[in-house]
Write a protein that holds these residues in place. Structure first.
Motif, PDB file in Angstrom:
ATOM      1  N   GLN A 209      44.550  47.240  47.750  1.00 20.37           N
ATOM      2  CA  GLN A 209      43.935  46.040  47.187  1.00 20.37           C
ATOM      3  C   GLN A 209      43.539  46.312  45.748  1.00 20.37           C
ATOM      4  O   GLN A 209      43.101  47.410  45.401  1.00 20.37           O
TER       5      GLN A 209
ATOM      6  N   PRO B 131      42.096  44.288  41.778  1.00 23.06           N
ATOM      7  CA  PRO B 131      41.588  43.073  41.138  1.00 23.06           C
ATOM      8  C   PRO B 131      42.763  42.172  40.757  1.00 23.06           C
ATOM      9  O   PRO B 131      43.880  42.661  40.554  1.00 23.06           O
TER      10      PRO B 131
ATOM     11  N   ASN C 249      46.748  43.757  50.498  1.00 20.83           N
ATOM     12  CA  ASN C 249      45.793  42.678  50.717  1.00 20.83           C
ATOM     13  C   ASN C 249      45.691  41.789  49.477  1.00 20.83           C
ATOM     14  O   ASN C 249      46.041  42.204  48.375  1.00 20.83           O
TER      15      ASN C 249
ATOM     16  N   PRO D 267      44.433  39.993  46.223  1.00 24.77           N
ATOM     17  CA  PRO D 267      43.566  40.505  45.147  1.00 24.77           C
ATOM     18  C   PRO D 267      42.124  40.036  45.323  1.00 24.77           C
ATOM     19  O   PRO D 267      41.879  38.906  45.751  1.00 24.77           O
ATOM     20  N   ASP D 268      41.183  40.917  44.998  1.00 23.63           N
ATOM     21  CA  ASP D 268      39.758  40.621  45.144  1.00 23.63           C
ATOM     22  C   ASP D 268      39.091  40.619  43.769  1.00 23.63           C
ATOM     23  O   ASP D 268      39.029  41.654  43.104  1.00 23.63           O
TER      24      ASP D 268
ATOM     25  N   ASP E 196      36.115  40.657  42.989  1.00 24.98           N
ATOM     26  CA  ASP E 196      34.907  41.483  42.947  1.00 24.98           C
ATOM     27  C   ASP E 196      35.209  42.977  42.798  1.00 24.98           C
ATOM     28  O   ASP E 196      34.305  43.771  42.547  1.00 24.98           O
ATOM     29  N   LEU E 197      36.461  43.359  42.959  1.00 29.88           N
ATOM     30  CA  LEU E 197      36.829  44.767  42.793  1.00 29.88           C
ATOM     31  C   LEU E 197      36.878  45.139  41.316  1.00 29.88           C
ATOM     32  O   LEU E 197      37.367  44.376  40.493  1.00 29.88           O
TER      33      LEU E 197
ATOM     34  N   LYS F 216      38.868  32.972  36.986  1.00 28.85           N
ATOM     35  CA  LYS F 216      38.194  33.963  37.826  1.00 28.85           C
ATOM     36  C   LYS F 216      37.057  33.314  38.596  1.00 28.85           C
ATOM     37  O   LYS F 216      36.848  33.579  39.770  1.00 28.85           O
TER      38      LYS F 216
ATOM     39  N   LYS G 125      38.448  31.402  41.405  1.00 31.70           N
ATOM     40  CA  LYS G 125      38.849  32.281  42.493  1.00 31.70           C
ATOM     41  C   LYS G 125      37.649  32.701  43.315  1.00 31.70           C
ATOM     42  O   LYS G 125      37.690  32.752  44.534  1.00 31.70           O
ATOM     43  N   LYS G 126      36.527  32.998  42.607  1.00 34.13           N
ATOM     44  CA  LYS G 126      35.314  33.373  43.331  1.00 34.13           C
ATOM     45  C   LYS G 126      34.799  32.196  44.146  1.00 34.13           C
ATOM     46  O   LYS G 126      34.352  32.345  45.272  1.00 34.13           O
TER      47      LYS G 126
ATOM     48  N   LYS H 243      36.841  31.765  47.089  1.00 34.80           N
ATOM     49  CA  LYS H 243      36.488  32.766  48.092  1.00 34.80           C
ATOM     50  C   LYS H 243      35.242  32.329  48.851  1.00 34.80           C
ATOM     51  O   LYS H 243      35.149  32.459  50.062  1.00 34.80           O
TER      52      LYS H 243
END
Length: 294
Positions: free
Chosen positions: A5, A7, A30, A32-33, A35-36, A209, A212-213, A216
């Motif tokens: 995984q 960002p 996985n 993309p996150d 928060d990473l 971004k 995306k958050k 999520k």
């Protein structure tokens, strides 16, 4: 099975996918996150591997073939490791210009990093002279790592004018990224279309971004709502519904009994008061009559 995984937009995702395809390494990627902060590979036994170079080396070694990371040739292995350091240095130098790290950089930091990026690119320009492959006569981990570290700059930052000092490097990147394994992951690679200057990241990337958050968060809310709906569905079980109805009826009966008791107590308290008032009225009438007779 190992999982990976990163960002959103991080160069390591493309690099890891290309390497895993080349060495036939099974890997779950996985989503993309946002928060990473750094890419992370979780091995089959739960160990964490971080940093682009470390993950690339792990995947290359763990695959069915090890031609990308030739441990049976100490000299070539040392050369590959050296190129991995070059790729890591370019990734660090370009952090202020490419996704996702560019959004945390100020304009001043971005401008001051130009010299470091140019220095790394000039070094590469000199070292790829006359080479199809950076180490040996076949594609290695060095080629994949350096190409993936340089591509974000050439695709979105360096205009045609800014690429002019690096003609050999530009040609090498285009040739390397056009190979089947790169094309499978990246598609047709196109260089930055700007005519001049260095193209700074736009503010819209920050908004993306945030979206995306938010997405999520919305997904989490949706999951919670689904769980609630599932819970409601379970309550529709006939036996459970009957028990719940019985409990509610018992509770309401207790409330009604308590209310009746309170009403009776209030009536009992009011009765003596009413009798006393009636007696007082009779006494007042008697006294009034007596006064009138007098």
């Amino acid at each position: 099975m190992a999982s990976f995984q990163a960002p959103p937009g991080h160069l390591s995702q493309a690099e890891v996918l290309i390497i895993s395809s080349l060495v036939e390494f099974q890997l779950t990627v996985n989503a993309p996150d946002p928060d990473l902060e750094d890419p992370c590979l979780t091995t089959a036994d739960g160990q964490k591997v971080k940093s682009t170079s470390a993950i690339a080396r792990y995947v290359a070694e763990a695959g069915k073939t090890n031609h990308l990371y030739p441990k049976d040739n100490p000299q070539q292995l040392a050369d590959v490791d050296r190129w991995l350091e070059v790729a890591a240095a370019l990734e660090t130098a370009a952090a202020s210009w490419v996704q996702p790290t560019c959004q945390q950089a100020s304009d001043e930091a971005r401008e001051s990093s130009k010299a470091a990026v140019a220095e790394q690119l000039q070094l590469l320009e000199q070292q790829v002279q006359g080479k199809q492959y950076l180490v040996g006569s076949t594609l290695s981990l060095a080629d994949v790592a350096v190409a993936c570290a340089a591509l974000p700059l050439f695709q979105s930052v360096l205009s045609a004018e800014a690429r002019q000092p690096y003609p050999t490097l530009t040609a090498w990147i285009q040739d390397t990224s056009s190979s089947a394994h790169f094309n499978k992951v990246l598609g047709d690679v196109k260089l930055c279309s700007a005519e001049s200057g260095w193209v700074a990241p736009t503010a819209s990337s920050k908004a993306d971004k945030k979206k995306k958050k938010a997405g999520k968060s919305d997904a989490g809310d949706a999951a919670q709502q689904q769980q609630q709906q599932n819970g409601d569905a379970k309550e529709l079980d006939p036996e459970k519904a009957a028990k719940k109805a019985a409990k509610l009826a018992e509770k309401e009966a207790k409330k009604a009994k308590a209310a009746a008791k309170a009403a009776a107590q209030a009536a009992a308290a009011a009765a003596p008061a009413a009798g006393s008032e009636k007696k007082a009225n009779k006494k007042a009438e008697a006294e009034a009559k007596k006064a009138a007779d007098a």
